[in-house]
Scaffold this motif. Structure first.
Motif, PDB file in Angstrom:
ATOM      1  N   ALA A  71       2.121  -8.239  -6.764  1.00 10.06           N
ATOM      2  CA  ALA A  71       1.294  -9.434  -6.609  1.00 10.06           C
ATOM      3  C   ALA A  71       1.023  -9.733  -5.138  1.00 10.06           C
ATOM      4  O   ALA A  71      -0.100 -10.087  -4.758  1.00 10.06           O
ATOM      5  CB  ALA A  71       1.982 -10.633  -7.263  1.00 10.06           C
ATOM      6  N   VAL A  72       2.049  -9.563  -4.304  1.00  8.33           N
ATOM      7  CA  VAL A  72       1.889  -9.832  -2.865  1.00  8.33           C
ATOM      8  C   VAL A  72       0.862  -8.889  -2.256  1.00  8.33           C
ATOM      9  O   VAL A  72      -0.088  -9.320  -1.587  1.00  8.33           O
ATOM     10  CB  VAL A  72       3.247  -9.688  -2.139  1.00  8.33           C
ATOM     11  CG1 VAL A  72       3.043  -9.674  -0.622  1.00  8.33           C
ATOM     12  CG2 VAL A  72       4.171 -10.830  -2.519  1.00  8.33           C
ATOM     13  N   PHE A  73       1.020  -7.595  -2.487  1.00  6.97           N
ATOM     14  CA  PHE A  73       0.122  -6.636  -1.854  1.00  6.97           C
ATOM     15  C   PHE A  73      -1.212  -6.521  -2.578  1.00  6.97           C
ATOM     16  O   PHE A  73      -2.212  -6.118  -1.971  1.00  6.97           O
ATOM     17  CB  PHE A  73       0.805  -5.272  -1.736  1.00  6.97           C
ATOM     18  CG  PHE A  73       1.786  -5.221  -0.615  1.00  6.97           C
ATOM     19  CD1 PHE A  73       1.371  -5.011   0.685  1.00  6.97           C
ATOM     20  CD2 PHE A  73       3.137  -5.436  -0.849  1.00  6.97           C
ATOM     21  CE1 PHE A  73       2.268  -4.982   1.732  1.00  6.97           C
ATOM     22  CE2 PHE A  73       4.052  -5.419   0.195  1.00  6.97           C
ATOM     23  CZ  PHE A  73       3.617  -5.199   1.485  1.00  6.97           C
ATOM     24  N   GLY A  74      -1.236  -6.898  -3.852  1.00  3.99           N
ATOM     25  CA  GLY A  74      -2.522  -6.977  -4.538  1.00  3.99           C
ATOM     26  C   GLY A  74      -3.383  -8.067  -3.932  1.00  3.99           C
ATOM     27  O   GLY A  74      -4.600  -7.907  -3.767  1.00  3.99           O
ATOM     28  N   GLY A  75      -2.732  -9.182  -3.573  1.00  6.62           N
ATOM     29  CA  GLY A  75      -3.451 -10.261  -2.917  1.00  6.62           C
ATOM     30  C   GLY A  75      -3.855  -9.903  -1.499  1.00  6.62           C
ATOM     31  O   GLY A  75      -4.991 -10.131  -1.079  1.00  6.62           O
ATOM     32  N   LEU A  76      -2.928  -9.296  -0.755  1.00  2.91           N
ATOM     33  CA  LEU A  76      -3.231  -8.904   0.626  1.00  2.91           C
ATOM     34  C   LEU A  76      -4.316  -7.835   0.679  1.00  2.91           C
ATOM     35  O   LEU A  76      -5.131  -7.805   1.610  1.00  2.91           O
ATOM     36  CB  LEU A  76      -1.960  -8.385   1.309  1.00  2.91           C
ATOM     37  CG  LEU A  76      -0.877  -9.413   1.642  1.00  2.91           C
ATOM     38  CD1 LEU A  76       0.357  -8.712   2.195  1.00  2.91           C
ATOM     39  CD2 LEU A  76      -1.396 -10.431   2.649  1.00  2.91           C
ATOM     40  N   GLY A  77      -4.319  -6.960  -0.310  1.00  3.89           N
ATOM     41  CA  GLY A  77      -5.288  -5.872  -0.316  1.00  3.89           C
ATOM     42  C   GLY A  77      -6.724  -6.341  -0.463  1.00  3.89           C
ATOM     43  O   GLY A  77      -7.651  -5.628  -0.075  1.00  3.89           O
ATOM     44  N   HIS A  78      -6.915  -7.533  -1.039  1.00  6.75           N
ATOM     45  CA  HIS A  78      -8.267  -8.058  -1.216  1.00  6.75           C
ATOM     46  C   HIS A  78      -8.792  -8.752   0.036  1.00  6.75           C
ATOM     47  O   HIS A  78      -9.948  -9.166   0.061  1.00  6.75           O
ATOM     48  CB  HIS A  78      -8.299  -9.030  -2.397  1.00  6.75           C
ATOM     49  CG  HIS A  78      -8.292  -8.334  -3.723  1.00  6.75           C
ATOM     50  ND1 HIS A  78      -8.232  -8.999  -4.929  1.00  6.75           N
ATOM     51  CD2 HIS A  78      -8.351  -7.009  -4.040  1.00  6.75           C
ATOM     52  CE1 HIS A  78      -8.247  -8.132  -5.931  1.00  6.75           C
ATOM     53  NE2 HIS A  78      -8.314  -6.919  -5.419  1.00  6.75           N
ATOM     54  N   ILE A  79      -7.928  -8.910   1.029  1.00  8.74           N
ATOM     55  CA  ILE A  79      -8.389  -9.478   2.294  1.00  8.74           C
ATOM     56  C   ILE A  79      -9.192  -8.415   3.036  1.00  8.74           C
ATOM     57  O   ILE A  79      -8.701  -7.315   3.283  1.00  8.74           O
ATOM     58  CB  ILE A  79      -7.202  -9.948   3.160  1.00  8.74           C
ATOM     59  CG1 ILE A  79      -6.380 -10.998   2.407  1.00  8.74           C
ATOM     60  CG2 ILE A  79      -7.701 -10.523   4.487  1.00  8.74           C
ATOM     61  CD1 ILE A  79      -5.141 -11.440   3.156  1.00  8.74           C
ATOM     62  N   LYS A  80     -10.395  -8.722   3.390  1.00  7.43           N
ATOM     63  CA  LYS A  80     -11.279  -7.744   4.022  1.00  7.43           C
ATOM     64  C   LYS A  80     -10.837  -7.432   5.448  1.00  7.43           C
ATOM     65  O   LYS A  80     -10.213  -8.260   6.112  1.00  7.43           O
ATOM     66  CB  LYS A  80     -12.719  -8.268   4.023  1.00  7.43           C
ATOM     67  CG  LYS A  80     -13.302  -8.445   2.623  1.00  7.43           C
ATOM     68  CD  LYS A  80     -14.725  -8.934   2.689  1.00  7.43           C
ATOM     69  CE  LYS A  80     -15.315  -9.097   1.282  1.00  7.43           C
ATOM     70  NZ  LYS A  80     -16.714  -9.585   1.334  1.00  7.43           N
ATOM     71  N   ASN A  81     -11.181  -6.231   5.878  1.00  4.69           N
ATOM     72  CA  ASN A  81     -10.842  -5.818   7.241  1.00  4.69           C
ATOM     73  C   ASN A  81     -11.462  -6.737   8.283  1.00  4.69           C
ATOM     74  O   ASN A  81     -10.922  -6.888   9.378  1.00  4.69           O
ATOM     75  CB  ASN A  81     -11.303  -4.376   7.489  1.00  4.69           C
ATOM     76  CG  ASN A  81     -10.430  -3.362   6.780  1.00  4.69           C
ATOM     77  OD1 ASN A  81      -9.366  -3.699   6.254  1.00  4.69           O
ATOM     78  ND2 ASN A  81     -10.877  -2.120   6.737  1.00  4.69           N
ATOM     79  N   GLU A  82     -12.593  -7.357   7.925  1.00  3.95           N
ATOM     80  CA  GLU A  82     -13.240  -8.267   8.868  1.00  3.95           C
ATOM     81  C   GLU A  82     -12.342  -9.460   9.187  1.00  3.95           C
ATOM     82  O   GLU A  82     -12.358  -9.982  10.304  1.00  3.95           O
ATOM     83  CB  GLU A  82     -14.571  -8.767   8.296  1.00  3.95           C
ATOM     84  CG  GLU A  82     -15.669  -7.714   8.238  1.00  3.95           C
ATOM     85  CD  GLU A  82     -15.491  -6.742   7.090  1.00  3.95           C
ATOM     86  OE1 GLU A  82     -14.606  -6.977   6.233  1.00  3.95           O
ATOM     87  OE2 GLU A  82     -16.227  -5.724   7.048  1.00  3.95           O
ATOM     88  N   THR A  83     -11.554  -9.882   8.192  1.00  5.14           N
ATOM     89  CA  THR A  83     -10.627 -10.989   8.420  1.00  5.14           C
ATOM     90  C   THR A  83      -9.552 -10.597   9.422  1.00  5.14           C
ATOM     91  O   THR A  83      -9.203 -11.370  10.323  1.00  5.14           O
ATOM     92  CB  THR A  83      -9.971 -11.426   7.094  1.00  5.14           C
ATOM     93  OG1 THR A  83     -10.988 -11.805   6.161  1.00  5.14           O
ATOM     94  CG2 THR A  83      -9.020 -12.599   7.323  1.00  5.14           C
TER      95      THR A  83
END
Length: 235
Positions: A71-83
């Protein structure tokens, strides 16, 4: 992916302190998201028992930890590289805070002789503490160097900032896995205070090398493994 996780855990179980499960989970969840990551985590936590046995403490620990990790990395993975490229102050503070906390924990454990293990393992434990300290320091320097390069020279370093962020979070999660085990196992077994304390100290013999392995593996293999997963499933 579940089969790959079980096979990877079995193969590397013969090498003390080396594990590949965290790396694979981090990559899989960040690529395919929370839902797929949690489903895979639950399946892995149960099916691995066919090899290692249905130990209640292990089943509870795995069912709590690995879905949470997914859940932690699934959420982090959706953060775009632009962020990560914008590198907000909250991200800088969080990453540096986690790294400094790990470094402080290693330094204090060494300085105050916190880890009560046998003399045969003491020297190895001290070396591993300094290795973790050094790796965290290296990640901290690299991360902040990229932040400065991003701010001053406007370099496109979003992917690398994401990489070091993930390595930091994965290292902290590895420590949390052992600490969670130190709580769940004594409670389920009804251990006495002395037995629980002994189990806590003994758990460092697994946690220290695994933390080293996590930092090194995620830092060096996260990008190629994610690329391989995306390529293997692309239409």
């Amino acid at each position: 992916m579940c089969a790959l996780l079980i096979a990877g855990q079995y193969v590397f179980s013969f090498v003390v302190g080396v594990e590949i499960v965290t790396l694979l989970f981090v990559c899989f969840a960040s690529v395919f998201g929370v839902r797929s990551g949690v489903i895979c985590a639950v399946a892995f936590s149960l099916l691995r028992c066919l090899i290692y046995g249905f130990s209640p403490t292990a089943v509870i620990l795995y069912l709590v930890y690995y879905p949470s990790l997914a859940a932690v990395f699934g959420g982090l993975g959706h953060i775009k590289n632009e962020t990560f490229q914008r590198c907000p102050a909250a991200l800088i503070i969080a990453v540096n805070g986690l790294l400094l906390a790990l470094m402080a924990a290693c330094a204090l454990s060494y300085g105050f002789d916190v880890i009560k293990v046998s003399k045969l393992w003491k020297a190895t434990a001290n070396v591993l503490l300094w290795v973790i300290f050094g790796l965290c320091a290296a990640v901290c320097i690299a991360f902040n160097g990229l932040v400065i390069a991003n701010r001053v020279f406007r370099k496109n370093v979003g992917t690398l900032l994401k990489l070091f962020t993930f390595a930091t979070v994965a290292a902290v999660c590895t420590v949390c896995f052992t600490l969670l085990d130190d709580v769940i196992t004594p409670l389920v077994l009804g251990s006495t205070r002395l037995t629980a304390l002994t189990y806590f100290y003994t758990s460092f013999t697994a946690m220290l090398p695994q933390t080293v392995c996590t930092i090194v593996s995620v830092t060096t293999l996260y990008l190629p493994v994610c690329a391989a997963l995306k390529k293997a499933t692309s239409k």
